[in-house]
Design a protein around this motif. Structure first.
Motif, PDB file in Angstrom:
ATOM      1  N   ALA A 155      10.184  -5.745  -8.998  1.00  0.00           N
ATOM      2  CA  ALA A 155       9.278  -5.588 -10.143  1.00  0.00           C
ATOM      3  C   ALA A 155       8.339  -4.428  -9.875  1.00  0.00           C
ATOM      4  N   LEU A 156       8.069  -3.662 -10.905  1.00  0.00           N
ATOM      5  CA  LEU A 156       7.158  -2.522 -10.813  1.00  0.00           C
ATOM      6  C   LEU A 156       6.006  -2.744 -11.774  1.00  0.00           C
ATOM      7  N   LEU A 157       4.795  -2.883 -11.234  1.00  0.00           N
ATOM      8  CA  LEU A 157       3.604  -3.073 -12.053  1.00  0.00           C
ATOM      9  C   LEU A 157       2.890  -1.737 -12.168  1.00  0.00           C
ATOM     10  N   ASP A 158       2.896  -1.180 -13.373  1.00  0.00           N
ATOM     11  CA  ASP A 158       2.296   0.124 -13.632  1.00  0.00           C
ATOM     12  C   ASP A 158       0.827  -0.048 -13.978  1.00  0.00           C
ATOM     13  N   HIS A 159      -0.043   0.543 -13.160  1.00  0.00           N
ATOM     14  CA  HIS A 159      -1.486   0.456 -13.345  1.00  0.00           C
ATOM     15  C   HIS A 159      -1.957  -0.995 -13.543  1.00  0.00           C
ATOM     16  N   PRO A 160      -1.704  -1.855 -12.567  1.00  0.00           N
ATOM     17  CA  PRO A 160      -2.230  -3.225 -12.664  1.00  0.00           C
ATOM     18  C   PRO A 160      -3.739  -3.222 -12.497  1.00  0.00           C
ATOM     19  N   MET A 161      -4.379  -4.293 -12.916  1.00  0.00           N
ATOM     20  CA  MET A 161      -5.829  -4.431 -12.765  1.00  0.00           C
ATOM     21  C   MET A 161      -6.100  -5.529 -11.741  1.00  0.00           C
ATOM     22  N   LEU A 162      -6.811  -5.161 -10.675  1.00  0.00           N
ATOM     23  CA  LEU A 162      -7.156  -6.103  -9.620  1.00  0.00           C
ATOM     24  C   LEU A 162      -8.661  -6.317  -9.615  1.00  0.00           C
ATOM     25  N   ALA A 163      -9.069  -7.497  -9.163  1.00  0.00           N
ATOM     26  CA  ALA A 163     -10.493  -7.832  -9.161  1.00  0.00           C
ATOM     27  C   ALA A 163     -10.949  -8.162  -7.747  1.00  0.00           C
ATOM     28  N   ALA A 171     -15.954  -6.172  -9.185  1.00  0.00           N
ATOM     29  CA  ALA A 171     -15.411  -4.822  -9.302  1.00  0.00           C
ATOM     30  C   ALA A 171     -13.963  -4.936  -9.748  1.00  0.00           C
ATOM     31  N   TYR A 172     -13.563  -4.089 -10.694  1.00  0.00           N
ATOM     32  CA  TYR A 172     -12.195  -4.094 -11.195  1.00  0.00           C
ATOM     33  C   TYR A 172     -11.517  -2.806 -10.768  1.00  0.00           C
ATOM     34  N   LEU A 173     -10.359  -2.943 -10.121  1.00  0.00           N
ATOM     35  CA  LEU A 173      -9.679  -1.827  -9.479  1.00  0.00           C
ATOM     36  C   LEU A 173      -8.310  -1.619 -10.110  1.00  0.00           C
ATOM     37  N   GLU A 174      -7.893  -0.353 -10.195  1.00  0.00           N
ATOM     38  CA  GLU A 174      -6.641  -0.031 -10.873  1.00  0.00           C
ATOM     39  C   GLU A 174      -5.803   0.904 -10.004  1.00  0.00           C
ATOM     40  N   ALA A 210      -5.737   6.569   2.266  1.00  0.00           N
ATOM     41  CA  ALA A 210      -5.552   5.309   2.992  1.00  0.00           C
ATOM     42  C   ALA A 210      -6.763   4.392   2.838  1.00  0.00           C
ATOM     43  N   ARG A 211      -7.962   4.961   2.887  1.00  0.00           N
ATOM     44  CA  ARG A 211      -9.175   4.143   2.711  1.00  0.00           C
ATOM     45  C   ARG A 211      -9.235   3.564   1.300  1.00  0.00           C
ATOM     46  N   GLN A 212      -8.845   4.368   0.329  1.00  0.00           N
ATOM     47  CA  GLN A 212      -8.834   3.885  -1.059  1.00  0.00           C
ATOM     48  C   GLN A 212      -7.775   2.800  -1.239  1.00  0.00           C
ATOM     49  N   ALA A 213      -6.590   3.002  -0.667  1.00  0.00           N
ATOM     50  CA  ALA A 213      -5.517   2.022  -0.793  1.00  0.00           C
ATOM     51  C   ALA A 213      -5.861   0.715  -0.088  1.00  0.00           C
ATOM     52  N   ALA A 214      -6.643   0.790   0.992  1.00  0.00           N
ATOM     53  CA  ALA A 214      -7.031  -0.424   1.722  1.00  0.00           C
ATOM     54  C   ALA A 214      -7.833  -1.365   0.833  1.00  0.00           C
ATOM     55  N   VAL A 215      -8.616  -0.805  -0.079  1.00  0.00           N
ATOM     56  CA  VAL A 215      -9.375  -1.633  -1.015  1.00  0.00           C
ATOM     57  C   VAL A 215      -8.420  -2.373  -1.948  1.00  0.00           C
ATOM     58  N   TYR A 216      -7.367  -1.700  -2.400  1.00  0.00           N
ATOM     59  CA  TYR A 216      -6.369  -2.355  -3.252  1.00  0.00           C
ATOM     60  C   TYR A 216      -5.657  -3.476  -2.507  1.00  0.00           C
ATOM     61  N   VAL A 217      -5.298  -3.229  -1.252  1.00  0.00           N
ATOM     62  CA  VAL A 217      -4.632  -4.249  -0.440  1.00  0.00           C
ATOM     63  C   VAL A 217      -5.532  -5.462  -0.283  1.00  0.00           C
ATOM     64  N   LEU A 218      -6.816  -5.215  -0.065  1.00  0.00           N
ATOM     65  CA  LEU A 218      -7.772  -6.310   0.094  1.00  0.00           C
ATOM     66  C   LEU A 218      -7.846  -7.158  -1.179  1.00  0.00           C
ATOM     67  N   ALA A 219      -7.844  -6.506  -2.336  1.00  0.00           N
ATOM     68  CA  ALA A 219      -7.889  -7.243  -3.597  1.00  0.00           C
ATOM     69  C   ALA A 219      -6.587  -8.011  -3.836  1.00  0.00           C
ATOM     70  N   GLY A 229       4.984 -17.869  -1.341  1.00  0.00           N
ATOM     71  CA  GLY A 229       6.020 -16.913  -0.972  1.00  0.00           C
ATOM     72  C   GLY A 229       5.601 -15.464  -1.019  1.00  0.00           C
ATOM     73  N   ALA A 230       4.331 -15.182  -1.333  1.00  0.00           N
ATOM     74  CA  ALA A 230       3.871 -13.793  -1.449  1.00  0.00           C
ATOM     75  C   ALA A 230       3.269 -13.309  -0.140  1.00  0.00           C
ATOM     76  N   GLN A 231       3.456 -12.029   0.136  1.00  0.00           N
ATOM     77  CA  GLN A 231       2.882 -11.399   1.319  1.00  0.00           C
ATOM     78  C   GLN A 231       2.548  -9.955   0.985  1.00  0.00           C
ATOM     79  N   VAL A 232       1.318  -9.557   1.229  1.00  0.00           N
ATOM     80  CA  VAL A 232       0.890  -8.186   0.953  1.00  0.00           C
ATOM     81  C   VAL A 232       1.218  -7.316   2.167  1.00  0.00           C
ATOM     82  N   VAL A 233       1.958  -6.243   1.946  1.00  0.00           N
ATOM     83  CA  VAL A 233       2.318  -5.321   3.017  1.00  0.00           C
ATOM     84  C   VAL A 233       1.098  -4.488   3.391  1.00  0.00           C
TER      85      VAL A 233
END
Length: 396
Positions: A155-163, A171-174, A210-219, A229-233
């Protein structure tokens, strides 16, 4: 940070939720106070991943934490104070980035899926994430992630919204994209327009990504914790133009270090309501309604933690630097120097301690300064005197 039970977005500011309990009121005055701080008629400025990464890099700055939490437009504030920010993305770079991202995601994400080893775009589900408002989009994203994981396919989520909740403020992240693997792994995709030449890109730009992406991973981890069954890489897929062409290429970037630092720094942030409660009554950062003098007084009522690194990350950096220099604060010399000087907080105090005019002689810092001063004086005393205007011959 805290996670709501739905895993999608922080709960509305007026309520909180517990297992087996109905929503209960929680400090509505805090949110009213934040609205007063930015101005009742001012739309909150969004807190994005780039701002969060900068905030996490300097968690001791209460000024930035409060202004970001209240949604104050720091660029407009800095301009009104007479110290506008001198950084930011140019219009050309912005347009180039958008054009490259559109190319990567064209035809159902064909190029992006190719980089993941999927030749048939139809093999990946591309869910519709449209919803009303950031809260609705965040909830829709969480649902899409759960459904895609349960389906067991790509599945490919284009511009998802994370909180993410930061110091009590949502904070809402995209991110550019999130890919769900058939085995339940979730991967953040960062699309950048800087080139990747011979398989490598500019280290400073990759580090910022990488610092910006780390915030997305955290969310994402908040949602994954409530998804079976989910795991964040903990590595992100960085997509950039290959060499000097516009052909997309990708590299896997490990963000475990950045993730650990970001998580620790965000947890250290003082909660926004605690900072707001310490302000004098009547303080506001309403750029339209206040004069420059009033805004200056309001900004100075909140402690800051200036460091030279702020110049590339914060809109108020020039204002804070001017104040730090006026106070002769050692922070203007850098965090490493500040850490070495211990209890000496001003440049004047450091020089006085080195000359033996102030300070405890048994203090290791003062002792080191005086030894350095003595060595300097000895070196200057032994240097040959030069006549004004004399030409010094090059020994080479």
């Amino acid at each position: 940070m805290s996670a709501s039970l739905d895993g999608g977005a922080p709960l509305p500011p007026q309520t909180t939720r517990r297992h087996g309990a109905s929503p209960a009121p929680v400090k509505p005055r805090v949110w009213e106070r934040l609205a007063e701080l930015r101005g009742p008629a001012v739309v909150p400025h969004p807190l994005d991943a780039r701002a969060l990464a900068a905030l996490a890099a300097n968690p001791g700055c209460r000024r930035r934490a409060l202004l970001d939490g209240a949604g104050v437009d720091k660029s407009a504030l800095a301009a009104k104070l007479g110290s506008p920010a001198a950084f930011g993305q140019s219009q050309f770079a912005f347009m180039r980035g958008n054009a490259f991202e559109a190319k990567v995601k064209a035809d159902g994400g064909r190029e992006l899926l190719r980089l993941l080893g999927i030749d048939d775009p139809g093999a990946a589900l591309v869910p519709d994430l449209a919803a009303a408002g950031p809260e609705g989009r965040a909830a829709r994203t969480a649902l899409a992630l759960r459904e895609a994981t349960a389906a067991g396919g790509w599945a490919l989520l284009d511009h998802p919204m994370l909180a993410l909740e930061v110091a009590g403020s949502p904070a809402y992240l995209e991110p550019d994209a999130v890919v769900v693997h058939p085995d339940g792994r979730w991967t953040v995709v960062e699309i950048k327009s800087f080139p990747m030449i011979d398989g490598s890109a500019d280290a400073s730009k990759v580090g910022a990504a990488a610092r910006q992406a780390a915030v997305y991973v955290l969310a994402l981890e908040r949602i994954a914790a409530l998804t079976e069954g989910a795991q964040v890489v903990h590595s992100v897929l960085l997509v950039c133009p290959k060499d000097f062409s516009n052909l997309p290429t990708a590299s896997v970037v490990d963000v475990r270090k950045q993730l650990s630092v970001t998580r620790r720094q965000l947890n250290r942030l003082t909660r926004i309501e605690d900072i707001a409660a310490a302000l004098p009554d009547g303080v506001t950062f309403d750029v339209e309604a206040c004069s420059a003098d009033e805004l200056t007084a309001a900004v100075e009522s909140v402690p800051h933690a200036y460091a030279p690194e702020c110049l590339s990350a914060c809109e108020l950096a020039f204002h804070c630097r001017e104040r730090a220099r006026a106070a002769a604060a050692v922070e203007t010399l850098g965090r490493s120097v500040r850490g070495e000087l211990g209890g000496l907080t001003t440049i004047g105090g450091v020089l006085a301690a080195a000359r033996g005019e102030e300070g405890d002689a048994e203090d290791p810092t003062v002792e080191a300064l005086r030894r350095a001063q003595a060595l300097r004086a000895e070196a200057l005393a032994g240097a040959p005197a030069r006549t004004a205007g004399a030409v010094v011959e090059c020994p080479c």
